[in-house]
Structures are given as C-alpha cells and as structure tokens.
Motif scaffolding. Structure first.
Motif, PDB file in Angstrom:
ATOM      1  N   ALA A  41       0.935  -1.489   0.015  1.00  0.00           N
ATOM      2  CA  ALA A  41       0.286  -0.315   0.296  1.00  0.00           C
ATOM      3  C   ALA A  41       0.661   1.087   0.206  1.00  0.00           C
ATOM      4  CB  ALA A  41      -0.567  -0.078   1.222  1.00  0.00           C
ATOM      5  N   VAL A  42       0.171   2.242  -0.610  1.00  0.00           N
ATOM      6  CA  VAL A  42       0.627   3.502  -0.606  1.00  0.00           C
ATOM      7  C   VAL A  42       0.093   4.790  -0.270  1.00  0.00           C
ATOM      8  CG1 VAL A  42       2.629   3.068  -2.437  1.00  0.00           C
ATOM      9  CG2 VAL A  42       0.244   4.457  -3.195  1.00  0.00           C
ATOM     10  N   GLN A  43       0.499   5.863   0.424  1.00  0.00           N
ATOM     11  CA  GLN A  43       0.076   7.069   1.517  1.00  0.00           C
ATOM     12  C   GLN A  43      -0.689   7.613  -0.117  1.00  0.00           C
ATOM     13  OE1 GLN A  43       2.137   8.881   4.153  1.00  0.00           O
ATOM     14  NE2 GLN A  43       3.240   7.395   4.379  1.00  0.00           N
ATOM     15  N   CYS A  44      -1.896   7.839   0.313  1.00  0.00           N
ATOM     16  CA  CYS A  44      -2.710   8.832  -0.706  1.00  0.00           C
ATOM     17  C   CYS A  44      -3.325   7.840  -2.191  1.00  0.00           C
ATOM     18  CB  CYS A  44      -1.972   9.793  -1.064  1.00  0.00           C
ATOM     19  SG  CYS A  44      -1.566  11.104   0.219  1.00  0.00           S
ATOM     20  N   GLY A  45      -3.104   6.630  -2.167  1.00  0.00           N
ATOM     21  CA  GLY A  45      -2.775   5.511  -3.515  1.00  0.00           C
ATOM     22  C   GLY A  45      -3.363   4.719  -3.525  1.00  0.00           C
ATOM     23  N   ALA A  46      -3.118   3.955  -3.935  1.00  0.00           N
ATOM     24  CA  ALA A  46      -3.014   2.111  -3.662  1.00  0.00           C
ATOM     25  C   ALA A  46      -3.274   1.806  -2.523  1.00  0.00           C
ATOM     26  CB  ALA A  46      -2.326   1.449  -4.750  1.00  0.00           C
ATOM     27  N   ARG A  47      -4.680   0.682  -2.108  1.00  0.00           N
ATOM     28  CA  ARG A  47      -4.376   0.324  -1.098  1.00  0.00           C
ATOM     29  C   ARG A  47      -3.943  -1.157  -0.902  1.00  0.00           C
ATOM     30  NH1 ARG A  47      -5.593   1.804   2.924  1.00  0.00           N
ATOM     31  NH2 ARG A  47      -6.361  -0.243   4.102  1.00  0.00           N
ATOM     32  N   GLY A  48      -3.260  -1.421  -1.492  1.00  0.00           N
ATOM     33  CA  GLY A  48      -2.525  -2.900  -2.170  1.00  0.00           C
ATOM     34  C   GLY A  48      -3.443  -3.764  -2.228  1.00  0.00           C
ATOM     35  N   THR A  49      -2.166  -5.376  -1.593  1.00  0.00           N
ATOM     36  CA  THR A  49      -3.074  -6.455  -1.900  1.00  0.00           C
ATOM     37  C   THR A  49      -3.742  -6.584  -0.626  1.00  0.00           C
ATOM     38  OG1 THR A  49      -1.456  -6.976  -3.339  1.00  0.00           O
ATOM     39  CG2 THR A  49      -2.369  -8.749  -2.697  1.00  0.00           C
ATOM     40  N   PRO A  50      -5.136  -6.896  -0.468  1.00  0.00           N
ATOM     41  CA  PRO A  50      -6.487  -7.951   0.448  1.00  0.00           C
ATOM     42  C   PRO A  50      -5.327  -9.229   0.855  1.00  0.00           C
ATOM     43  CG  PRO A  50      -6.769  -7.477  -1.177  1.00  0.00           C
ATOM     44  CD  PRO A  50      -5.413  -6.923  -1.692  1.00  0.00           C
ATOM     45  N   SER A  72       0.917  -4.476  11.178  1.00  0.00           N
ATOM     46  CA  SER A  72       1.752  -3.203  11.415  1.00  0.00           C
ATOM     47  C   SER A  72       3.133  -3.699  11.546  1.00  0.00           C
ATOM     48  CB  SER A  72       1.012  -2.652  11.975  1.00  0.00           C
ATOM     49  OG  SER A  72       1.949  -1.382  12.225  1.00  0.00           O
ATOM     50  N   ASP A  73       3.912  -3.316  10.166  1.00  0.00           N
ATOM     51  CA  ASP A  73       4.993  -3.319  11.000  1.00  0.00           C
ATOM     52  C   ASP A  73       5.847  -2.460  12.094  1.00  0.00           C
ATOM     53  OD1 ASP A  73       5.633  -0.486   9.931  1.00  0.00           O
ATOM     54  OD2 ASP A  73       6.463  -1.006   8.116  1.00  0.00           O
ATOM     55  N   GLY A  74       5.022  -1.113  12.598  1.00  0.00           N
ATOM     56  CA  GLY A  74       5.220  -0.607  13.980  1.00  0.00           C
ATOM     57  C   GLY A  74       6.516   0.268  13.778  1.00  0.00           C
ATOM     58  N   ARG A  75       6.595   0.451  12.357  1.00  0.00           N
ATOM     59  CA  ARG A  75       7.790   1.572  12.313  1.00  0.00           C
ATOM     60  C   ARG A  75       6.514   3.011  12.006  1.00  0.00           C
ATOM     61  NH1 ARG A  75      11.189  -2.880   9.293  1.00  0.00           N
ATOM     62  NH2 ARG A  75      12.364  -3.986  10.346  1.00  0.00           N
ATOM     63  N   MET A  76       7.428   4.227  12.491  1.00  0.00           N
ATOM     64  CA  MET A  76       6.901   5.603  12.097  1.00  0.00           C
ATOM     65  C   MET A  76       7.871   5.650  10.776  1.00  0.00           C
ATOM     66  SD  MET A  76       7.046   7.463  15.948  1.00  0.00           S
ATOM     67  CE  MET A  76       6.399   8.404  14.785  1.00  0.00           C
ATOM     68  N   ARG A  77       6.590   6.607   9.684  1.00  0.00           N
ATOM     69  CA  ARG A  77       7.413   6.991   8.841  1.00  0.00           C
ATOM     70  C   ARG A  77       6.367   8.266   8.508  1.00  0.00           C
ATOM     71  NH1 ARG A  77       5.766   2.158   8.322  1.00  0.00           N
ATOM     72  NH2 ARG A  77       7.387   0.789   6.458  1.00  0.00           N
ATOM     73  N   ALA A  78       6.625   9.005   7.533  1.00  0.00           N
ATOM     74  CA  ALA A  78       7.132  10.547   6.929  1.00  0.00           C
ATOM     75  C   ALA A  78       5.665  10.633   6.316  1.00  0.00           C
ATOM     76  CB  ALA A  78       7.813  11.217   6.190  1.00  0.00           C
ATOM     77  N   ALA A  79       4.865  10.767   6.400  1.00  0.00           N
ATOM     78  CA  ALA A  79       3.209  10.991   5.567  1.00  0.00           C
ATOM     79  C   ALA A  79       3.775  12.126   4.927  1.00  0.00           C
ATOM     80  CB  ALA A  79       2.457  12.190   7.261  1.00  0.00           C
ATOM     81  N   VAL A  80       4.054  11.294   3.863  1.00  0.00           N
ATOM     82  CA  VAL A  80       3.769  11.805   2.474  1.00  0.00           C
ATOM     83  C   VAL A  80       3.308  11.048   0.998  1.00  0.00           C
ATOM     84  CG1 VAL A  80       6.314  12.295   0.772  1.00  0.00           C
ATOM     85  CG2 VAL A  80       6.627  12.598   3.147  1.00  0.00           C
ATOM     86  N   GLY A  82       2.376   8.953  -1.269  1.00  0.00           N
ATOM     87  CA  GLY A  82       3.672   7.779  -1.797  1.00  0.00           C
ATOM     88  C   GLY A  82       3.763   7.083  -2.385  1.00  0.00           C
ATOM     89  N   ALA A  83       4.934   7.543  -0.418  1.00  0.00           N
ATOM     90  CA  ALA A  83       4.923   6.644   0.378  1.00  0.00           C
ATOM     91  C   ALA A  83       5.007   5.926   1.009  1.00  0.00           C
ATOM     92  CB  ALA A  83       5.744   8.026   1.173  1.00  0.00           C
ATOM     93  N   GLY A  84       5.120   4.263   1.121  1.00  0.00           N
ATOM     94  CA  GLY A  84       4.609   3.592   1.701  1.00  0.00           C
ATOM     95  C   GLY A  84       4.128   3.593   2.877  1.00  0.00           C
ATOM     96  N   THR A  85       3.466   2.496   3.469  1.00  0.00           N
ATOM     97  CA  THR A  85       2.292   2.071   4.393  1.00  0.00           C
ATOM     98  C   THR A  85       2.929   1.417   5.435  1.00  0.00           C
ATOM     99  OG1 THR A  85       0.716   0.753   4.110  1.00  0.00           O
ATOM    100  CG2 THR A  85       0.794   2.901   3.254  1.00  0.00           C
ATOM    101  N   ASP A  86       2.606   1.432   6.929  1.00  0.00           N
ATOM    102  CA  ASP A  86       3.315   0.094   7.600  1.00  0.00           C
ATOM    103  C   ASP A  86       2.133  -0.807   7.619  1.00  0.00           C
ATOM    104  OD1 ASP A  86       0.438   1.427   8.187  1.00  0.00           O
ATOM    105  OD2 ASP A  86       0.865   0.430  10.767  1.00  0.00           O
ATOM    106  N   GLU A  87       1.523  -0.899   6.642  1.00  0.00           N
ATOM    107  CA  GLU A  87       0.421  -2.376   6.849  1.00  0.00           C
ATOM    108  C   GLU A  87       0.613  -3.844   5.765  1.00  0.00           C
ATOM    109  OE1 GLU A  87      -3.704  -0.602   4.633  1.00  0.00           O
ATOM    110  OE2 GLU A  87      -2.010   0.660   4.510  1.00  0.00           O
ATOM    111  N   LEU A  88       1.053  -4.811   6.950  1.00  0.00           N
ATOM    112  CA  LEU A  88       1.200  -6.216   6.795  1.00  0.00           C
ATOM    113  C   LEU A  88       0.125  -6.644   5.883  1.00  0.00           C
ATOM    114  CD1 LEU A  88       3.194  -6.734   8.882  1.00  0.00           C
ATOM    115  CD2 LEU A  88       3.915  -5.430   6.709  1.00  0.00           C
ATOM    116  N   ASN A  89       0.195  -7.805   5.657  1.00  0.00           N
ATOM    117  CA  ASN A  89      -0.418  -8.812   5.666  1.00  0.00           C
ATOM    118  C   ASN A  89      -0.351 -10.367   6.554  1.00  0.00           C
ATOM    119  OD1 ASN A  89      -2.576  -7.978   3.987  1.00  0.00           O
ATOM    120  ND2 ASN A  89      -1.746  -8.659   2.042  1.00  0.00           N
ATOM    121  N   VAL A  90      -0.768 -10.927   7.377  1.00  0.00           N
ATOM    122  CA  VAL A  90       0.427 -11.888   8.067  1.00  0.00           C
ATOM    123  C   VAL A  90      -0.699 -13.235   8.145  1.00  0.00           C
ATOM    124  CG1 VAL A  90       0.517 -12.616  10.656  1.00  0.00           C
ATOM    125  CG2 VAL A  90       0.418 -10.049  10.118  1.00  0.00           C
TER     126      VAL A  90
END
Length: 121
Positions: A41-50, A72-80, A82-90
């Motif tokens: 998933a990317v911020q402001c964009g695609a939700r990624g693979t469910p 969640s990978d538990g890591r912080m990211r800048a809110a930008v 196009g940047a990646g998110t913390d979202e994981l599939n487990v």
C-alpha cells in the motif's frame, strides 16, 4: 563454593543453555508459524493486496495457509503521498512451509520484531 567458582559455574551453564537453544530440533509437522509480507500500500494511493488475495497467491504456490489477517510493521513514516505504509498481511502457515514462504518474500513474525497483528482497515 567460592566466588570465582560460582562465576565459572554460572558461565558454563550460560554456554550450555545457549548451545541447547541453537541446536533445538525443528518443530513437528503439525506446528504452525506466523509470517508476514507488506501489502504494498502507498499513502494517498493504492491500498495494496488484501490478505485474502495474497492468501490465494500463496496457496497457488503450494503453501498451506491456516489463516490470514492484517498487521502493522510498527515503524514510523513521514506522512507523504506516494510513500509506503505500515500495512502488512499476516498468515499462519505450517512450520514445515517456512523455508518456501521465505523464498516467496515472507518473513517470520518473531518476538524481537516490531510487527504485530492489528485489525484490518
């Protein structure tokens, strides 16, 4: 027992426990492990693979998936945008499939990692 002997005995026990941990047998075939992979998933964009879509991909590759959820990978990211998110599939898979899962880009959920299971968004 004198202090030097007590320290020496404690050191020997520590080494024995460390060796036992390194040579632990593989888990029995009925055991399971949790593994994860980024949703992509990317911020402001695609939700990624469910999770369910990725589960189907893993099963087509021959993995025995017992359950699928979000994480969640538990890591912080800048809110930008196009940047990646913390979202994981487990996924919970057979322990005997771990090497194959790692070959497909999944990583084990280990206690030392920040990754954790969270409700799907």
């Amino acid at each position: 027992m004198s202090a030097p002997h007590a320290v020496s005995a404690l050191s020997a026990l520590t080494v024995l426990f460390a060796l036992a941990a390194c040579s632990a047998p593989a888990p029995p075939p009925g055991d399971t492990v949790q593994v994860f992979k980024s949703r992509g998933a990317v911020q402001c964009g695609a939700r990624g693979t469910p999770p369910e879509a990725m589960r189907a991909e893993l099963e087509r590759a021959g993995l025995r998936v017992r359950s699928a959820t979000c994480g969640s990978d538990g890591r912080m990211r800048a809110a930008v945008c196009g940047a990646g998110t913390d979202e994981l599939n487990v996924f919970e898979i057979a322990a005997s499939d771990l090497a194959r899962a790692q070959g497909l880009g999944l990583a084990p959920m280990a206690p030392a990692r920040d990754a954790q299971v969270v409700p799907c968004r």
